[in-house]
Write a protein that holds these residues in place. Structure first.
Motif, PDB file in Angstrom:
ATOM      1  N   GLU A   5      18.105  11.296   1.544  1.00 16.54           N
ATOM      2  CA  GLU A   5      17.680  10.250   2.493  1.00 16.54           C
ATOM      3  C   GLU A   5      17.345   8.952   1.755  1.00 16.54           C
ATOM      4  O   GLU A   5      17.642   7.861   2.238  1.00 16.54           O
ATOM      5  N   THR A   6      16.713   9.067   0.575  1.00 13.87           N
ATOM      6  CA  THR A   6      16.373   7.862  -0.192  1.00 13.87           C
ATOM      7  C   THR A   6      17.639   7.206  -0.737  1.00 13.87           C
ATOM      8  O   THR A   6      17.706   5.984  -0.829  1.00 13.87           O
ATOM      9  N   GLN A   7      18.625   8.020  -1.088  1.00 13.51           N
ATOM     10  CA  GLN A   7      19.882   7.470  -1.591  1.00 13.51           C
ATOM     11  C   GLN A   7      20.658   6.764  -0.478  1.00 13.51           C
ATOM     12  O   GLN A   7      21.226   5.696  -0.693  1.00 13.51           O
TER      13      GLN A   7
ATOM     14  N   GLY B  36      16.702  10.685   8.925  1.00 14.57           N
ATOM     15  CA  GLY B  36      16.258  12.055   9.151  1.00 14.57           C
ATOM     16  C   GLY B  36      17.369  12.948   9.638  1.00 14.57           C
ATOM     17  O   GLY B  36      18.224  12.524  10.406  1.00 14.57           O
ATOM     18  N   GLY B  37      17.323  14.216   9.166  1.00 18.25           N
ATOM     19  CA  GLY B  37      18.363  15.156   9.524  1.00 18.25           C
ATOM     20  C   GLY B  37      17.859  16.514   9.955  1.00 18.25           C
ATOM     21  O   GLY B  37      18.655  17.405  10.215  1.00 18.25           O
ATOM     22  N   ALA B  38      16.527  16.695  10.051  1.00 18.35           N
ATOM     23  CA  ALA B  38      15.957  17.951  10.540  1.00 18.35           C
ATOM     24  C   ALA B  38      14.470  17.728  10.804  1.00 18.35           C
ATOM     25  O   ALA B  38      13.847  16.866  10.180  1.00 18.35           O
ATOM     26  N   ALA B  39      13.920  18.517  11.724  1.00 18.54           N
ATOM     27  CA  ALA B  39      12.495  18.396  12.063  1.00 18.54           C
ATOM     28  C   ALA B  39      12.027  19.671  12.739  1.00 18.54           C
ATOM     29  O   ALA B  39      12.835  20.463  13.230  1.00 18.54           O
TER      30      ALA B  39
ATOM     31  N   GLY C  52      18.348  11.302  13.294  1.00 15.51           N
ATOM     32  CA  GLY C  52      17.279  10.447  13.789  1.00 15.51           C
ATOM     33  C   GLY C  52      15.940  11.130  13.959  1.00 15.51           C
ATOM     34  O   GLY C  52      15.206  10.825  14.893  1.00 15.51           O
ATOM     35  N   THR C  53      15.574  12.009  13.035  1.00 13.49           N
ATOM     36  CA  THR C  53      14.343  12.783  13.207  1.00 13.49           C
ATOM     37  C   THR C  53      13.080  12.053  12.755  1.00 13.49           C
ATOM     38  O   THR C  53      11.982  12.567  12.960  1.00 13.49           O
ATOM     39  N   TYR C  54      13.180  10.861  12.164  1.00 16.38           N
ATOM     40  CA  TYR C  54      11.980  10.098  11.802  1.00 16.38           C
ATOM     41  C   TYR C  54      11.452   9.420  13.073  1.00 16.38           C
ATOM     42  O   TYR C  54      11.358   8.210  13.160  1.00 16.38           O
ATOM     43  N   ALA C  55      11.130  10.230  14.057  1.00 15.28           N
ATOM     44  CA  ALA C  55      10.710   9.728  15.360  1.00 15.28           C
ATOM     45  C   ALA C  55       9.761  10.724  16.015  1.00 15.28           C
ATOM     46  O   ALA C  55       9.684  11.883  15.606  1.00 15.28           O
ATOM     47  N   GLU C  56       9.061  10.261  17.042  1.00 17.68           N
ATOM     48  CA  GLU C  56       8.141  11.145  17.760  1.00 17.68           C
ATOM     49  C   GLU C  56       8.885  12.207  18.567  1.00 17.68           C
ATOM     50  O   GLU C  56       8.342  13.278  18.819  1.00 17.68           O
ATOM     51  N   GLN C  57      10.112  11.888  18.976  1.00 18.73           N
ATOM     52  CA  GLN C  57      10.928  12.820  19.752  1.00 18.73           C
ATOM     53  C   GLN C  57      12.376  12.693  19.303  1.00 18.73           C
ATOM     54  O   GLN C  57      12.801  11.631  18.868  1.00 18.73           O
ATOM     55  N   VAL C  58      13.102  13.793  19.459  1.00 18.45           N
ATOM     56  CA  VAL C  58      14.515  13.753  19.121  1.00 18.45           C
ATOM     57  C   VAL C  58      15.267  14.679  20.076  1.00 18.45           C
ATOM     58  O   VAL C  58      14.780  15.743  20.443  1.00 18.45           O
ATOM     59  N   ALA C  59      16.451  14.235  20.504  1.00 13.02           N
ATOM     60  CA  ALA C  59      17.337  15.088  21.291  1.00 13.02           C
ATOM     61  C   ALA C  59      18.249  15.800  20.310  1.00 13.02           C
ATOM     62  O   ALA C  59      18.826  15.179  19.414  1.00 13.02           O
TER      63      ALA C  59
END
Length: 171
Positions: free
Chosen positions: A43-45, A63-66, A94-101
């Motif tokens: 993710e940093t790369q 983000g790729g998992a949560a 997009g998992t750096y969020a409060e919710q994800v579909a």
């Protein structure tokens, strides 16, 4: 909802707290209230400028998992998922969020007794580690060298090889 967004490639300073619309569960999807995200080095790369190599351009939510709790399901999804503790596994964007579909086929129920932080930590390395251990076929009494034994993957491989009965050497 609040989310972290990358508006341009760069260091951690390009991570911006922003407001985005709440996701809705489409057909075959569930919405997960995110408790813990799985962050991995790549993710940093990607954020640092490798994004185009992965088909990613700013702005984007990394983000790729949560791990979290299913709050809604879309058409064709068993309503029994609602309220379950799950990992939205690798490939959930997009998992750096409060919710994800997330597609329901990427959801893995979190067993009782396993915390959401631990479950999230297994999202990427757990899948890879299991694949490595199965491919190698570690047997009791064998000696196994784990390179990078102090990293996330290495720590997991040490435990898995030990559980298989091997004598583990970590480097």
């Amino acid at each position: 909802m609040r989310a972290i967004q990358v508006r341009e490639f760069g260091g951690p300073e390009v991570l911006v707290d922003t407001g985005l619309p709440d996701p809705a569960a489409g057909p075959g999807e569930a919405v997960v209230a995110v408790s813990v995200i799985d962050t991995i080095y790549v993710e940093t790369q990607i954020r640092g400028g490798w994004g185009p190599q992965f088909g990613i351009e700013p702005p984007y939510v990394p983000g790729g998992a949560a791990a979290g709790i299913v709050t809604a399901v879309g058409e064709g999804v068993d309503p029994a998922w609602t309220g379950r503790r799950v990992v939205a596994g690798p490939g959930t964007a997009g998992t750096y969020a409060e919710q994800v579909a997330a597609p329901v086929d990427r959801l893995v129920p979190v067993p009782d007794g396993l915390g959401l932080p631990e479950a999230a930590a297994l999202a990427h390395d757990g899948v890879t580690g299991t694949g490595i251990v199965e491919a190698v076929g570690i047997r009791p009494g064998e000696r196994v060298l784990i390179l990078g034994a102090s990293g996330g993957m290495g720590t997991l491989l040490v435990q898995m090889a030990h559980a298989a009965g091997a004598h583990v050497v970590g480097a």
